[in-house]
Design a protein around this motif. Sequence first.
Motif, PDB file in Angstrom:
ATOM      1  N   GLY A 114       0.857  -1.193   0.000  1.00  0.00           N
ATOM      2  CA  GLY A 114       0.000   0.000   0.000  1.00  0.00           C
ATOM      3  C   GLY A 114       0.884   1.230   0.000  1.00  0.00           C
ATOM      4  N   CYS A 115       1.605   1.434  -1.130  1.00  0.00           N
ATOM      5  CA  CYS A 115       2.798   2.301  -1.142  1.00  0.00           C
ATOM      6  C   CYS A 115       2.536   3.762  -1.501  1.00  0.00           C
ATOM      7  CB  CYS A 115       3.836   1.722  -2.095  1.00  0.00           C
ATOM      8  SG  CYS A 115       3.227   1.632  -3.805  1.00  0.00           S
ATOM      9  N   GLY A 116       1.279   4.151  -1.788  1.00  0.00           N
ATOM     10  CA  GLY A 116       1.040   5.546  -2.153  1.00  0.00           C
ATOM     11  C   GLY A 116       1.827   5.930  -3.394  1.00  0.00           C
ATOM     12  N   ILE A 117       2.361   7.163  -3.412  1.00  0.00           N
ATOM     13  CA  ILE A 117       3.150   7.567  -4.594  1.00  0.00           C
ATOM     14  C   ILE A 117       4.650   7.375  -4.356  1.00  0.00           C
ATOM     15  CG2 ILE A 117       1.334   9.120  -5.436  1.00  0.00           C
ATOM     16  CD1 ILE A 117       3.307  11.464  -4.722  1.00  0.00           C
ATOM     17  N   GLY A 118       4.974   6.517  -3.388  1.00  0.00           N
ATOM     18  CA  GLY A 118       6.340   6.017  -3.308  1.00  0.00           C
ATOM     19  C   GLY A 118       7.317   6.818  -2.458  1.00  0.00           C
ATOM     20  N   GLN A 119       6.842   7.897  -1.843  1.00  0.00           N
ATOM     21  CA  GLN A 119       7.790   8.724  -1.082  1.00  0.00           C
ATOM     22  C   GLN A 119       8.423   7.963   0.084  1.00  0.00           C
ATOM     23  OE1 GLN A 119       9.039  11.446  -1.922  1.00  0.00           O
ATOM     24  NE2 GLN A 119       9.882  12.393  -0.088  1.00  0.00           N
ATOM     25  N   PRO A 120       7.644   7.252   0.914  1.00  0.00           N
ATOM     26  CA  PRO A 120       8.291   6.511   2.001  1.00  0.00           C
ATOM     27  C   PRO A 120       9.257   5.440   1.472  1.00  0.00           C
ATOM     28  CG  PRO A 120       5.929   6.737   2.416  1.00  0.00           C
ATOM     29  CD  PRO A 120       6.158   7.196   1.005  1.00  0.00           C
ATOM     30  N   ALA A 121       8.893   4.788   0.363  1.00  0.00           N
ATOM     31  CA  ALA A 121       9.770   3.741  -0.198  1.00  0.00           C
ATOM     32  C   ALA A 121      11.095   4.347  -0.676  1.00  0.00           C
ATOM     33  CB  ALA A 121       9.054   3.038  -1.360  1.00  0.00           C
ATOM     34  N   ILE A 122      11.022   5.515  -1.291  1.00  0.00           N
ATOM     35  CA  ILE A 122      12.245   6.177  -1.769  1.00  0.00           C
ATOM     36  C   ILE A 122      13.131   6.556  -0.581  1.00  0.00           C
ATOM     37  CG2 ILE A 122      13.084   8.310  -2.870  1.00  0.00           C
ATOM     38  CD1 ILE A 122      10.675   8.056  -4.821  1.00  0.00           C
ATOM     39  N   MET A 123      12.500   7.097   0.462  1.00  0.00           N
ATOM     40  CA  MET A 123      13.279   7.463   1.663  1.00  0.00           C
ATOM     41  C   MET A 123      13.942   6.228   2.266  1.00  0.00           C
ATOM     42  SD  MET A 123      10.592  10.171   3.413  1.00  0.00           S
ATOM     43  CE  MET A 123      11.482  10.370   4.951  1.00  0.00           C
ATOM     44  N   LEU A 124      13.196   5.114   2.305  1.00  0.00           N
ATOM     45  CA  LEU A 124      13.736   3.882   2.890  1.00  0.00           C
ATOM     46  C   LEU A 124      14.922   3.353   2.071  1.00  0.00           C
ATOM     47  CD1 LEU A 124      13.331   1.552   5.030  1.00  0.00           C
ATOM     48  CD2 LEU A 124      12.087   0.368   3.222  1.00  0.00           C
ATOM     49  N   ALA A 125      14.749   3.329   0.746  1.00  0.00           N
ATOM     50  CA  ALA A 125      15.827   2.809  -0.118  1.00  0.00           C
ATOM     51  C   ALA A 125      17.095   3.664   0.029  1.00  0.00           C
ATOM     52  CB  ALA A 125      15.359   2.782  -1.571  1.00  0.00           C
ATOM     53  N   LYS A 126      16.900   4.972   0.154  1.00  0.00           N
ATOM     54  CA  LYS A 126      18.064   5.853   0.332  1.00  0.00           C
ATOM     55  C   LYS A 126      18.723   5.625   1.684  1.00  0.00           C
ATOM     56  CE  LYS A 126      16.812   9.848  -2.510  1.00  0.00           C
ATOM     57  NZ  LYS A 126      16.193  11.178  -2.490  1.00  0.00           N
ATOM     58  N   ALA A 127      17.891   5.451   2.723  1.00  0.00           N
ATOM     59  CA  ALA A 127      18.436   5.316   4.082  1.00  0.00           C
ATOM     60  C   ALA A 127      19.138   3.981   4.295  1.00  0.00           C
ATOM     61  CB  ALA A 127      17.310   5.483   5.109  1.00  0.00           C
ATOM     62  N   LYS A 128      18.599   2.899   3.713  1.00  0.00           N
ATOM     63  CA  LYS A 128      19.091   1.552   4.044  1.00  0.00           C
ATOM     64  C   LYS A 128      19.835   0.876   2.904  1.00  0.00           C
ATOM     65  CE  LYS A 128      16.634   1.192   8.040  1.00  0.00           C
ATOM     66  NZ  LYS A 128      17.087   0.843   9.377  1.00  0.00           N
ATOM     67  N   GLY A 129      19.728   1.435   1.699  1.00  0.00           N
ATOM     68  CA  GLY A 129      20.403   0.800   0.555  1.00  0.00           C
ATOM     69  C   GLY A 129      19.730  -0.487   0.117  1.00  0.00           C
ATOM     70  N   CYS A 130      18.473  -0.691   0.563  1.00  0.00           N
ATOM     71  CA  CYS A 130      17.774  -1.938   0.201  1.00  0.00           C
ATOM     72  C   CYS A 130      17.062  -1.777  -1.139  1.00  0.00           C
ATOM     73  CB  CYS A 130      16.751  -2.281   1.287  1.00  0.00           C
ATOM     74  SG  CYS A 130      15.565  -0.973   1.604  1.00  0.00           S
ATOM     75  N   ARG A 131      16.510  -2.865  -1.632  1.00  0.00           N
ATOM     76  CA  ARG A 131      15.657  -2.833  -2.834  1.00  0.00           C
ATOM     77  C   ARG A 131      14.208  -2.892  -2.360  1.00  0.00           C
ATOM     78  NH1 ARG A 131      16.977  -7.479  -6.495  1.00  0.00           N
ATOM     79  NH2 ARG A 131      17.769  -8.571  -4.678  1.00  0.00           N
ATOM     80  N   VAL A 132      13.363  -2.077  -2.955  1.00  0.00           N
ATOM     81  CA  VAL A 132      11.971  -2.008  -2.486  1.00  0.00           C
ATOM     82  C   VAL A 132      11.007  -2.261  -3.634  1.00  0.00           C
ATOM     83  CG1 VAL A 132      10.238  -0.616  -1.288  1.00  0.00           C
ATOM     84  CG2 VAL A 132      12.658  -0.223  -0.806  1.00  0.00           C
ATOM     85  N   ASP A 133      10.071  -3.183  -3.393  1.00  0.00           N
ATOM     86  CA  ASP A 133       8.892  -3.301  -4.242  1.00  0.00           C
ATOM     87  C   ASP A 133       7.750  -2.642  -3.488  1.00  0.00           C
ATOM     88  OD1 ASP A 133      10.246  -4.768  -6.115  1.00  0.00           O
ATOM     89  OD2 ASP A 133       9.298  -6.698  -5.613  1.00  0.00           O
TER      90      ASP A 133
END
Length: 267
Positions: free
Chosen positions: A66-85
């Motif tokens: 339930g990712c919305g327009i992706g802002q939290p996912a982008i912040m997470l990927a930047k902070a942790k270096g993980c891959r996000v779906d």
Amino acid sequence: MSENVATLYNSPEGQLGPSLFGDHLHWGYWDAETADADFAAASDRLAQIMIGKTVIGPDQRFIDIGCGIGQPAIMLAKAKGCRVDGITISSYQQQTATAKAKAAGLEDRLHFILGDALDIPREDQTYDGGWFFESIFHMGHAAALREASRVLKPGATLVIADLQSRPTITTEFREFVNKHIHSTFVAMEDYPRLMADAGFELIGIDDITDNVMPYLVPKLKETLTKYDMVIKDTIKEDSDKMLDNWIYMFEYMRDNLGYMLATARKI
Ligand SMILES: C[S@@+](CC[C@H](N)C(=O)[O-])C[C@H]1O[C@@H](n2cnc3c(N)ncnc32)[C@H](O)[C@@H]1O
């Protein structure tokens, strides 16, 4: 239910949300030191708190359900270096999130799926971590947790930001939110059983009601005044009525709901 949610978030009204709240589609976190923060800054802070609770390593795979327009996912990927779906039921959100990831130069790490969180198009045990960030109340808690459990690996951490029903919640309120925002809320006390039934060990729950609810309505009103022109440009007809409805809904939610952050481990 899913079709109604897609219609809501694809509508001009649903598209307006992220423009007003710093590309986020969740509420904010305030305390005495940050009481002056606007809605967007407080939404960003809540995303940082969620990221702080998330356990995920560089290059590991994370699912934002339930990712919305992706802002939290982008912040997470930047902070942790993980891959996000990220998965969303809204085509507008999936396209916007994909464009945002590309603009951020993160298209190799972030992938946004148009689909139903109750039927995630991935193999069992694909992900090393995941979250529901103000989304599970649209999905039905038990079914959404079962599906999350299926796609997470044993030992994976799941973080949930959820609105919780209070003992004083009225039947009228339940019917109202079901009809208007296609949502069903559960009590914090229901969480241990829900988590255990879906194969999770509940690690802890933070009740952050006092950091969210008292600020909600004044901060919303401030935002609506600030973005008056944007709102009138997006909502061509009856924008005043829509804004009155938003304020009414936020007041109603403030009076009937709390806010919690739960952390669990897939068994
Ligand atoms: C309140 S928004 C939160 C968005 C995002 N997590 C955030 O914090 O900005 C709820 C999200 O849940 C998604 N959603 C609701 N029901 C869904 C379903 N059945 N399958 C996939 N996504 C769903 C909506 O499309 C929307 O992206």
